[in-house]
Design a protein around this motif. Structure first.
Motif, PDB file in Angstrom:
ATOM      1  N   LEU A 767       0.225  -1.121   0.269  1.00 47.49           N
ATOM      2  CA  LEU A 767      -0.099  -0.071   0.089  1.00 47.49           C
ATOM      3  C   LEU A 767       1.093   1.286   0.046  1.00 47.49           C
ATOM      4  CD1 LEU A 767      -2.722  -0.814   1.901  1.00 47.49           C
ATOM      5  CD2 LEU A 767      -2.960  -0.900   0.269  1.00 47.49           C
ATOM      6  N   ILE A 768       1.949   1.393   0.831  1.00 51.62           N
ATOM      7  CA  ILE A 768       3.078   2.415   1.056  1.00 51.62           C
ATOM      8  C   ILE A 768       3.375   2.632  -0.874  1.00 51.62           C
ATOM      9  CG2 ILE A 768       5.138   2.943   1.397  1.00 51.62           C
ATOM     10  CD1 ILE A 768       4.153   2.117   4.394  1.00 51.62           C
ATOM     11  N   ARG A 769       3.882   1.584  -1.443  1.00 48.74           N
ATOM     12  CA  ARG A 769       4.550   1.495  -2.417  1.00 48.74           C
ATOM     13  C   ARG A 769       3.431   2.603  -3.557  1.00 48.74           C
ATOM     14  NH1 ARG A 769       6.178  -3.738  -2.126  1.00 48.74           N
ATOM     15  NH2 ARG A 769       4.179  -4.285  -3.674  1.00 48.74           N
ATOM     16  N   GLU A 774       1.340   6.965  -7.255  1.00 49.30           N
ATOM     17  CA  GLU A 774       0.279   7.734  -6.886  1.00 49.30           C
ATOM     18  C   GLU A 774       0.689   9.265  -6.793  1.00 49.30           C
ATOM     19  OE1 GLU A 774      -4.166   8.570  -5.303  1.00 49.30           O
ATOM     20  OE2 GLU A 774      -3.317   7.497  -4.725  1.00 49.30           O
ATOM     21  N   TYR A 775       1.305   9.331  -6.139  1.00 49.07           N
ATOM     22  CA  TYR A 775       1.416  10.780  -5.693  1.00 49.07           C
ATOM     23  C   TYR A 775       3.053  11.051  -6.753  1.00 49.07           C
ATOM     24  CZ  TYR A 775      -1.272   9.993  -1.408  1.00 49.07           C
ATOM     25  OH  TYR A 775      -2.095   9.872  -0.290  1.00 49.07           O
ATOM     26  N   MET A 776       3.344  10.389  -6.654  1.00 50.93           N
ATOM     27  CA  MET A 776       5.012  10.807  -7.490  1.00 50.93           C
ATOM     28  C   MET A 776       4.216  11.400  -8.527  1.00 50.93           C
ATOM     29  SD  MET A 776       8.304   7.913  -6.220  1.00 50.93           S
ATOM     30  CE  MET A 776       8.914   8.684  -7.563  1.00 50.93           C
ATOM     31  N   ILE A 777       2.872   9.892  -9.764  1.00 57.84           N
ATOM     32  CA  ILE A 777       2.587  10.797 -10.521  1.00 57.84           C
ATOM     33  C   ILE A 777       2.213  12.134 -10.857  1.00 57.84           C
ATOM     34  CG2 ILE A 777       1.318   9.922 -12.920  1.00 57.84           C
ATOM     35  CD1 ILE A 777       1.893   6.591 -11.626  1.00 57.84           C
ATOM     36  N   LEU A 778       1.810  11.458  -9.996  1.00 58.78           N
ATOM     37  CA  LEU A 778       0.343  13.267  -9.591  1.00 58.78           C
ATOM     38  C   LEU A 778       1.678  14.732  -9.365  1.00 58.78           C
ATOM     39  CD1 LEU A 778      -2.688  12.975  -7.097  1.00 58.78           C
ATOM     40  CD2 LEU A 778      -2.579  12.693 -10.260  1.00 58.78           C
ATOM     41  N   GLY A 779       2.334  14.066  -8.926  1.00 59.60           N
ATOM     42  CA  GLY A 779       3.306  15.426  -8.661  1.00 59.60           C
ATOM     43  C   GLY A 779       4.354  16.029  -9.923  1.00 59.60           C
ATOM     44  N   ALA A 780       5.043  14.834 -10.670  1.00 52.80           N
ATOM     45  CA  ALA A 780       5.549  15.103 -11.529  1.00 52.80           C
ATOM     46  C   ALA A 780       4.306  15.207 -13.326  1.00 52.80           C
ATOM     47  CB  ALA A 780       5.768  13.732 -12.458  1.00 52.80           C
ATOM     48  N   ALA A 819      11.067  19.732  -6.333  1.00 54.22           N
ATOM     49  CA  ALA A 819      10.117  20.542  -5.301  1.00 54.22           C
ATOM     50  C   ALA A 819       8.525  19.882  -5.362  1.00 54.22           C
ATOM     51  CB  ALA A 819       9.799  22.041  -5.564  1.00 54.22           C
ATOM     52  N   SER A 820       8.425  19.682  -6.535  1.00 61.23           N
ATOM     53  CA  SER A 820       6.614  19.332  -6.296  1.00 61.23           C
ATOM     54  C   SER A 820       6.659  17.224  -6.315  1.00 61.23           C
ATOM     55  CB  SER A 820       6.757  18.653  -8.301  1.00 61.23           C
ATOM     56  OG  SER A 820       4.943  18.440  -8.511  1.00 61.23           O
ATOM     57  N   LEU A 821       7.934  16.401  -6.335  1.00 62.66           N
ATOM     58  CA  LEU A 821       7.690  15.451  -6.098  1.00 62.66           C
ATOM     59  C   LEU A 821       7.503  15.155  -4.515  1.00 62.66           C
ATOM     60  CD1 LEU A 821       9.840  13.847  -8.858  1.00 62.66           C
ATOM     61  CD2 LEU A 821       7.377  13.264  -8.665  1.00 62.66           C
ATOM     62  N   LEU A 822       8.566  15.822  -3.711  1.00 64.34           N
ATOM     63  CA  LEU A 822       9.002  15.763  -2.110  1.00 64.34           C
ATOM     64  C   LEU A 822       8.022  16.050  -2.028  1.00 64.34           C
ATOM     65  CD1 LEU A 822      11.268  15.435  -0.542  1.00 64.34           C
ATOM     66  CD2 LEU A 822      11.875  17.846  -0.397  1.00 64.34           C
ATOM     67  N   LEU A 823       7.329  17.860  -2.441  1.00 65.61           N
ATOM     68  CA  LEU A 823       5.995  18.332  -1.575  1.00 65.61           C
ATOM     69  C   LEU A 823       4.813  16.738  -1.242  1.00 65.61           C
ATOM     70  CD1 LEU A 823       5.892  21.837  -2.624  1.00 65.61           C
ATOM     71  CD2 LEU A 823       5.788  20.866  -0.128  1.00 65.61           C
TER      72      LEU A 823
END
Length: 847
Positions: A767-769, A774-780, A819-823
């Motif tokens: 689930l963490i992965r 999900e967050y990495m795709i949205l951030g990128a 910055a986007s990915l980190l946030l």
């Protein structure tokens, strides 16, 4: 009417009862409103305090009640008699020149200011040591006293008591300047101040016919209340004087205007933060109503009209908004007390700081409008959903658009918000463009979110369960995609825009402009000195290119016979009319200039005086071929007709003028010459040798090393960039808060998903992965949008407004993406870590 009042009373009582449960779920809401409101209130309060200080301390800033300035000449006997009749007069003379060590080993450019015994009429001049100015500037034998800015001692390695040569005069440095009351009214200087007596300046030989000198006549009026009428009287009694008149109520108009413009920009950035916060308001309201769904259903089942339900929660939301606005207003009210401690000595600050109710009221109104505009649509959703659906559904996500009254109310609130921003702005066009860009960014961000969801929905099946789950989460009903993209997109786009503008400006200053620019400008070259001066340059720089043009100073008085002071000039063109301008005459078209309209005069032209005007500035001033321009030069009004427009490459820093006249216009007029030396191969040591040779041979010629001027401008841009980045950081912090709120709003649905998946066998690591993907795709994806939108915006500002070459800077792209990915990943995982630890049984019982 009584029924509406009764319903409102019932709604208000029920709203207060429900608020007894505290502010849980609304802390991010409060933070967003407080941050945006506080930014706007603080910027406007500080700006108001500075502008009021400029107006309130006008006599000290101007060192008089009225100041009349003449260029390249002193007042005639009749003019001086007129000035003396008004009150006590103090005369100061300003120019740039070279100060050098007596042994000729080093020299530096200085801003020379010569004062008389009456200076200053208002305010106090302070020096170290603290002695009377007359004593510090007094003459001992053949040496004249002077006080200087500490920077000059540092540049030349001098100390108090050492001597300098200024022109033909020997100067002893008796002290350093601590406070010069009228320095702001004298304008921005590229060099440290050297203050001496008018007798010392006369002995230096720097002032001669055609020298670039400013003579300021500052008057302590017998009747200060009559100062406004004196401007018209001075111009009517001496129409050919050509003096620039300023009164103490407008002691530093350029500074006040620049403060207003900069505060407008920061206000718009603060408004962007508040609008970004509006997304957080919508998320918080949606989550709040989602948590209250059973209460809302109960109200409806007990017969409460939908309007009453809406009123209950609108009252709660607006009351909470008032709390956030109050916090923001308190921040704005305290800002002048804090900021002015750092600005003292740099800008005029009020002697007694106070509160500025109008600035605080505007910020509060912004906050109220934003809250209402972004809260009314979720409230409309809640109103439209029937009670039975509320008992069955998890949230309002499946609801259709609210009815037209709610859409209309949101539209009217946003329209009022835009009107307030535009009509309270110094430059309404800029404010309109800024708001249009923000609105366009919101639309684009919605489209980006829809595009991301569509791509995820149509993506091929992948083998990794975690990645497959992440892709499904992006496009499923109630996905976080719109919230995350909206939350981060606007703040990152603004940050990219400002970073690219700053980077391009610095790149031009330290790169392209510095490479194209000449090595030196030489000013105040008298006719008899030209041949020997050029000979020295050829000896010191055999491969260098020397360019010479005649140089005069003139002030534009009228276009087509109409006084420019009575004209409504757009902000972009005002600089041309402010003060005096350098002008020249040429027989042939200057190098690097292209005629865009009209024709250049023939070599032997002897007709009506003609002038060539810079095309860009002419367009900003509304001029056309055949119009007339009246300028005052050396006390004479000269009218010339516009013969052509030409394109000027200001960024080259070569010799360029807004106005170039036909040679017959100034035939026989006394003037000096301006020259440049271009030698790209010259080293710093060679430039120092050139400067030393010219200064020692011709001490009255002013030499300006272009790289030194560029360095000063770069430092100024750096200081402005720091303030801009701080303002942009406010918008980015708002984005982070909104992102946190968006994730918190979806936590309950996320909890249900995680529990079901864990019940079906999913591990916490999987689930963490999945959530990380999900967050990495949205951030990128959001970073890509920010790079595109910020790149386009920066290109428009740099290339279309600043007229400089614009380049995309890859390092900005990398930092933004990181910055986007980190946030997104960091905040997303921080919010979901608690969810993954929830026990299954309590959650499953609620399903």
């Amino acid at each position: 009417m009584s029924l509406a009042v009764s319903r409102l009373s019932i709604s208000f009582r029920l709203a207060l009862r429900e608020m007894r449960g505290g502010l849980s779920g609304f802390y991010i809401f409060l933070a967003c409103i407080a941050l945006g409101t506080g930014a706007i209130a603080a910027v406007n309060s500080v700006s108001r305090s500075i502008t009021e200080a400029i107006a309130g301390q006008g006599q000290e800033i101007l060192a008089g009640d009225i100041r009349l300035e003449l260029n390249n000449r002193e007042a005639s006997q009749q003019e001086r008699s007129f000035l003396d009749s008004l009150g006590q007069v103090s005369v100061t003379t300003g120019l740039r020149s070279m100060a050098r060590k007596p042994d000729g080993s080093d020299q530096a450019l200085v801003e020379v200011k010569a004062v008389d015994g009456a200076y200053p009429l208002y305010g106090s001049f302070k020096a170290e040591p603290d002695k009377p100015l007359a004593e510090l500037l007094g003459k001992r034998g053949e040496t004249f006293g002077a006080v200087v800015a500490p920077l000059l001692l540092e540049r030349l390695g001098l100390k108090q008591g050492d001597e300098l040569l200024l022109g033909n005069a020997r100067i002893i440095l008796n002290g350093t300047i601590i406070n010069e009351p009228d320095s702001l009214s004298d304008g921005f200087g590229f060099a440290p101040r050297l203050l001496l007596s008018r007798d010392a300046l006369a002995a230096s030989g720097l002032v001669s016919t055609g020298s670039l000198v400013e003579h300021a006549y500052k008057i302590r009026l017998k009747d200060p209340a009559n100062r406004s009428a004196l401007t018209a009287r001075a111009n009517s009694e001496f129409p050919s004087a050509g003096w620039s008149v300023r009164t103490s109520d407008r002691a530093a108009p350029s500074l006040a205007e620049n403060v207003d413009r900069f505060s407008q920009f920061l206000t718009l950035v603060g408004l962007t933060a508040l609008i970004v916060g509006g997304v957080g308001v919508a998320n918080a309201v949606r989550a709040f109503l989602d948590a209250k769904r059973t209460t809302i259903a109960t109200f409806k089942c007990l017969g409460a009209p939908a309007a009453v339900v809406t009123q209950i929660y609108l009252i709660q939301i607006m009351m909470l908004a008032i709390i956030g606005i109050t916090i923001g207003v308190a921040i704005g009210a305290a800002a002048p007390f804090i900021a002015l401690q750092f600005l003292e000595g740099v800008l005029p600050v009020p002697k007694e700081v106070t509160f500025y109710p109008s600035a605080l009221a505007v910020a509060a109104l912004f906050g109220l409008l934003i809250t209402f505009a972004f809260a009314v649509l979720p409230l409309g959703h809640a109103r439209e959903v029937p009670a039975t659906a509320l008992f069955r559904e998890q949230s309002f996500d499946a609801a259709r658009l609210p009815s037209w009254p709610y859409l209309l109310a949101a539209g009217l609130a946003l329209t009022a918000l835009a009107a307030l921003a535009i009509f309270s702005a110094e430059d309404r066009f800029v404010a309109s463009v800024f708001l249009a860009a923000v609105a366009g960014a919101f639309i684009l961000l919605r489209l980006v979110a829809a595009l991301i969801s569509a791509i995820a929905r149509r993506s091929p099946r992948v083998n990794s369960p975690a990645l497959r789950l992440a892709i499904a989460n992006i496009h499923r009903p109630g996905a976080l995609t719109p919230s995350v993209v909206l939350s981060l997109g606007l703040g990152l786009a603004l940050l990219v825009t400002l970073a690219l503008i700053d980077g391009n400006m610095r790149r031009q200053l330290t790169g392209n402009i510095a490479d194209k620019a000449p090595n030196f400008f030489f000013v105040d070259i008298q006719g008899p000195e030209r041949e020997g001066f050029v000979s020295i340059l050829k000896q010191q720089s055999p491969k260098g290119v020397v360019t010479q043009v005649p140089m005069l100073r003139g002030r534009i008085l009228a276009f087509n016979g109409k006084d420019v002071a009575q004209m409504n000039v757009p902000p972009a063109g005002r600089w041309v009319l402010r003060g005096d301008r350098g002008i020249t005459y040429e027989e042939k078209l200057p190098e690097r200039s292209i005629v865009t309209e009209g024709k250049w005069w023939p070599a032997d032209y002897s007709g009506e005086p003609s002038v060539s005007f810079s095309a860009e500035e002419a367009s900003e001033l509304g001029l056309k071929l055949g119009d007339t321009v009246t300028v005052n030069v050396l006390g004479r009004n000269i009218t010339a007709r516009i013969a052509n427009f030409r394109k000027v490459e200001w960024e080259s820093l070569s010799i360029n003028f807004v106005m170039v006249f036909s040679p017959n216009t100034f035939r026989g007029a006394p003037h000096a010459w301006l020259a440049t030396l271009s030698d790209p191969a010259a080293t710093a040591q060679q430039e120092a040798q050139i400067l030393r040779a010219v200064t020692n041979a011709y001490p009255t010629i002013t030499s300006v090393r272009v790289k030194d001027a560029i360095s000063i401008v770069d430092q100024l841009i750096g200081q402005l960039a720091t303030a801009i980045r701080a303002a942009a950081a406010v918008a980015l912090i708002a984005s982070v808060l909104v992102l946190s709120g968006a994730l918190a709003a979806g936590n309950r649905a996320r909890t249900h998903d995680a529990i079901i998946l864990k019940t079906l066998g999913a591990t916490r690591n999987m689930l963490i992965r999945a959530f990380s993907y999900e967050y990495m795709i949205l951030g990128a994806a959001t970073a890509v949008f920010a790079l595109f939108a910020g790149g386009v915006s920066a290109w428009f500002v740099v290339s279309r407004i600043m007229k400089l070459p614009s380049t995309f800077l890859p390092d900005v792209a990398i930092v933004t993406l990181a910055a986007s990915l980190l946030l997104t990943v960091g905040i997303g995982l921080a919010g979901t870590w608690r969810i993954l630890g929830q026990k299954a049984a309590p959650v499953l019982r609620e399903l």
